[in-house]
Design a protein around this motif. Structure first.
Motif, PDB file in Angstrom:
ATOM      1  N   PHE A 197       4.727   6.542  16.552  1.00  0.00           N
ATOM      2  CA  PHE A 197       3.479   5.787  16.579  1.00  0.00           C
ATOM      3  C   PHE A 197       2.395   6.497  15.782  1.00  0.00           C
ATOM      4  O   PHE A 197       1.647   5.872  15.030  1.00  0.00           O
ATOM      5  N   LEU A 198       2.281   7.807  15.926  1.00  0.00           N
ATOM      6  CA  LEU A 198       1.243   8.548  15.203  1.00  0.00           C
ATOM      7  C   LEU A 198       1.456   8.455  13.689  1.00  0.00           C
ATOM      8  O   LEU A 198       0.502   8.348  12.930  1.00  0.00           O
ATOM      9  N   ARG A 199       2.722   8.488  13.255  1.00  0.00           N
ATOM     10  CA  ARG A 199       3.002   8.319  11.827  1.00  0.00           C
ATOM     11  C   ARG A 199       2.649   6.909  11.373  1.00  0.00           C
ATOM     12  O   ARG A 199       2.084   6.713  10.302  1.00  0.00           O
ATOM     13  N   LEU A 200       2.963   5.890  12.201  1.00  0.00           N
ATOM     14  CA  LEU A 200       2.589   4.519  11.892  1.00  0.00           C
ATOM     15  C   LEU A 200       1.075   4.421  11.693  1.00  0.00           C
ATOM     16  O   LEU A 200       0.599   3.764  10.781  1.00  0.00           O
ATOM     17  N   ALA A 201       0.301   5.087  12.546  1.00  0.00           N
ATOM     18  CA  ALA A 201      -1.158   5.052  12.484  1.00  0.00           C
ATOM     19  C   ALA A 201      -1.732   5.956  11.393  1.00  0.00           C
ATOM     20  O   ALA A 201      -2.940   5.982  11.192  1.00  0.00           O
ATOM     21  N   GLY A 202      -0.869   6.698  10.683  1.00  0.00           N
ATOM     22  CA  GLY A 202      -1.349   7.580   9.625  1.00  0.00           C
ATOM     23  C   GLY A 202      -1.950   8.868  10.156  1.00  0.00           C
ATOM     24  O   GLY A 202      -2.763   9.499   9.492  1.00  0.00           O
ATOM     25  N   LEU A 203      -1.523   9.292  11.357  1.00  0.00           N
ATOM     26  CA  LEU A 203      -2.108  10.478  11.987  1.00  0.00           C
ATOM     27  C   LEU A 203      -1.163  11.667  12.041  1.00  0.00           C
ATOM     28  O   LEU A 203      -1.529  12.716  12.551  1.00  0.00           O
ATOM     29  N   GLU A 204       0.072  11.537  11.552  1.00  0.00           N
ATOM     30  CA  GLU A 204       1.010  12.646  11.544  1.00  0.00           C
ATOM     31  C   GLU A 204       1.407  12.936  10.102  1.00  0.00           C
ATOM     32  O   GLU A 204       1.754  12.021   9.364  1.00  0.00           O
ATOM     33  N   TYR A 205       1.381  14.190   9.730  1.00  0.00           N
ATOM     34  CA  TYR A 205       1.624  14.544   8.324  1.00  0.00           C
ATOM     35  C   TYR A 205       2.648  15.646   8.158  1.00  0.00           C
ATOM     36  O   TYR A 205       2.440  16.610   7.473  1.00  0.00           O
ATOM     37  N   GLY A 206       3.789  15.531   8.799  1.00  0.00           N
ATOM     38  CA  GLY A 206       4.867  16.468   8.541  1.00  0.00           C
ATOM     39  C   GLY A 206       5.121  17.439   9.677  1.00  0.00           C
ATOM     40  O   GLY A 206       4.418  17.489  10.675  1.00  0.00           O
ATOM     41  N   ALA A 207       6.166  18.235   9.508  1.00  0.00           N
ATOM     42  CA  ALA A 207       6.598  19.174  10.541  1.00  0.00           C
ATOM     43  C   ALA A 207       5.583  20.295  10.728  1.00  0.00           C
ATOM     44  O   ALA A 207       4.852  20.653   9.823  1.00  0.00           O
ATOM     45  N   GLY A 208       5.592  20.842  11.939  1.00  0.00           N
ATOM     46  CA  GLY A 208       4.745  21.992  12.228  1.00  0.00           C
ATOM     47  C   GLY A 208       3.309  21.626  12.574  1.00  0.00           C
ATOM     48  O   GLY A 208       2.470  22.493  12.712  1.00  0.00           O
ATOM     49  N   ASN A 209       3.002  20.351  12.737  1.00  0.00           N
ATOM     50  CA  ASN A 209       1.620  20.009  13.063  1.00  0.00           C
ATOM     51  C   ASN A 209       1.441  19.862  14.572  1.00  0.00           C
ATOM     52  O   ASN A 209       2.371  20.028  15.346  1.00  0.00           O
ATOM     53  N   TRP A 210       0.278  19.519  15.007  1.00  0.00           N
ATOM     54  CA  TRP A 210      -0.088  19.450  16.412  1.00  0.00           C
ATOM     55  C   TRP A 210       0.722  18.452  17.218  1.00  0.00           C
ATOM     56  O   TRP A 210       0.865  18.593  18.427  1.00  0.00           O
ATOM     57  N   THR A 211       1.322  17.456  16.575  1.00  0.00           N
ATOM     58  CA  THR A 211       2.034  16.414  17.314  1.00  0.00           C
ATOM     59  C   THR A 211       3.325  16.928  17.955  1.00  0.00           C
ATOM     60  O   THR A 211       3.802  16.352  18.924  1.00  0.00           O
ATOM     61  N   GLU A 212       3.898  18.020  17.460  1.00  0.00           N
ATOM     62  CA  GLU A 212       5.138  18.539  18.029  1.00  0.00           C
ATOM     63  C   GLU A 212       4.942  19.043  19.456  1.00  0.00           C
ATOM     64  O   GLU A 212       5.883  19.125  20.226  1.00  0.00           O
ATOM     65  N   ALA A 213       3.717  19.371  19.848  1.00  0.00           N
ATOM     66  CA  ALA A 213       3.459  19.900  21.188  1.00  0.00           C
ATOM     67  C   ALA A 213       3.125  18.808  22.202  1.00  0.00           C
ATOM     68  O   ALA A 213       2.907  19.105  23.372  1.00  0.00           O
ATOM     69  N   LEU A 214       3.114  17.545  21.811  1.00  0.00           N
ATOM     70  CA  LEU A 214       2.663  16.478  22.713  1.00  0.00           C
ATOM     71  C   LEU A 214       3.651  16.159  23.829  1.00  0.00           C
ATOM     72  O   LEU A 214       3.259  16.006  24.977  1.00  0.00           O
ATOM     73  N   VAL A 268       0.872  -1.178   0.000  1.00  0.00           N
ATOM     74  CA  VAL A 268       0.000   0.000   0.000  1.00  0.00           C
ATOM     75  C   VAL A 268       0.911   1.231   0.000  1.00  0.00           C
ATOM     76  O   VAL A 268       1.131   1.857   1.030  1.00  0.00           O
ATOM     77  N   PRO A 269       1.488   1.572  -1.157  1.00  0.00           N
ATOM     78  CA  PRO A 269       2.519   2.610  -1.196  1.00  0.00           C
ATOM     79  C   PRO A 269       2.043   4.010  -0.814  1.00  0.00           C
ATOM     80  O   PRO A 269       2.850   4.842  -0.429  1.00  0.00           O
ATOM     81  N   ASN A 270       0.753   4.278  -0.876  1.00  0.00           N
ATOM     82  CA  ASN A 270       0.260   5.608  -0.507  1.00  0.00           C
ATOM     83  C   ASN A 270      -0.096   5.715   0.968  1.00  0.00           C
ATOM     84  O   ASN A 270      -0.582   6.745   1.419  1.00  0.00           O
ATOM     85  N   GLY A 271       0.102   4.660   1.726  1.00  0.00           N
ATOM     86  CA  GLY A 271      -0.137   4.706   3.162  1.00  0.00           C
ATOM     87  C   GLY A 271      -1.470   4.123   3.565  1.00  0.00           C
ATOM     88  O   GLY A 271      -2.312   3.776   2.738  1.00  0.00           O
ATOM     89  N   TRP A 272      -1.630   4.026   4.912  1.00  0.00           N
ATOM     90  CA  TRP A 272      -2.826   3.458   5.508  1.00  0.00           C
ATOM     91  C   TRP A 272      -3.069   4.195   6.799  1.00  0.00           C
ATOM     92  O   TRP A 272      -2.141   4.469   7.541  1.00  0.00           O
ATOM     93  N   SER A 273      -4.296   4.536   7.087  1.00  0.00           N
ATOM     94  CA  SER A 273      -4.599   5.340   8.261  1.00  0.00           C
ATOM     95  C   SER A 273      -5.667   4.658   9.111  1.00  0.00           C
ATOM     96  O   SER A 273      -6.498   3.917   8.602  1.00  0.00           O
ATOM     97  N   LEU A 274      -5.650   4.941  10.427  1.00  0.00           N
ATOM     98  CA  LEU A 274      -6.712   4.446  11.296  1.00  0.00           C
ATOM     99  C   LEU A 274      -8.040   5.130  10.991  1.00  0.00           C
ATOM    100  O   LEU A 274      -9.096   4.560  11.179  1.00  0.00           O
ATOM    101  N   ILE A 275      -7.975   6.392  10.585  1.00  0.00           N
ATOM    102  CA  ILE A 275      -9.186   7.147  10.259  1.00  0.00           C
ATOM    103  C   ILE A 275      -9.046   7.722   8.863  1.00  0.00           C
ATOM    104  O   ILE A 275      -7.953   7.898   8.357  1.00  0.00           O
TER     105      ILE A 275
END
Length: 183
Positions: free
Chosen positions: A162-179, A58-65
């Protein structure tokens, strides 16, 4: 996919492929698949492997949502419209998985799904860049929309892998940097 061995058991009310030894994408594994016919059209699938490179499949990725058209886990293992007469039971045990560019180790997943129920009896991802996820739960749909509880425990110094594995992180500057650290 190369099936190396296995047994076939075919009766009036079920078809079973047991003790399957296979080689897929250069990796050996084992599996069994059982499908019922008639009043109960349950499907049981058990898969074990040392490794699986989902990114090559699945070269374009897979997401939980759903996000940006990526396939989702729920859509993949969700029940069919006539699932009230049958269920999908999926048991997976994999040593290492490459998904969305992230390696995960020691994966165990047990799911039961039909038109009215989606139950995760076991989800254990032993190591994703130091993070570990464990959990499970049940969602029911009696016609008024899904309700239920899924409980997960994520322990991570840095949860972004983990968030990238789950398809929930999409690059720098997003909400995950504050976790920061998650317990």
């Amino acid at each position: 996919l190369e099936v190396q061995s296995g047994t076939l058991d075919w009766t009036e009310d079920r078809l079973a492929l047991n003790d399957i030894a296979y080689r897929f994408d250069g990796t050996d594994g084992t599996a069994s698949i059982t499908s019922g016919f008639g009043a109960t059209s349950d499907v049981d699938v058990k898969i074990a492997a040392k490794q699986l490179d989902v990114d090559s499949l699945v070269p374009n990725g897979w997401s939980l949502i759903r996000d940006g058209g990526l396939p989702t886990l729920v859509a993949t293992v969700g029940g069919s419209e006539d699932g009230a007469n049958g269920a999908l039971r999926l048991a997976v045990k994999i040593g290492s998985v490459l998904l969305n560019g992230v390696a995960a180790e020691n994966i165990a997943l047990n799911v039961v799904s039909n038109a009215k129920k989606f139950e995760i009896t076991t989800l254990d991802i032993g190591n994703v860049g130091g993070a570990r996820l464990q959990g499970g739960g049940t969602l029911l749909d009696e016609g008024n929309g899904p309700e239920g509880v899924l409980n997960f425990k994520l322990a991570a110094q840095d949860p972004r892998g983990f968030l990238r594995l789950a398809g929930l992180e999409y690059g720098a500057g997003n909400w995950t940097e504050a976790l920061g650290v998650i317990q």
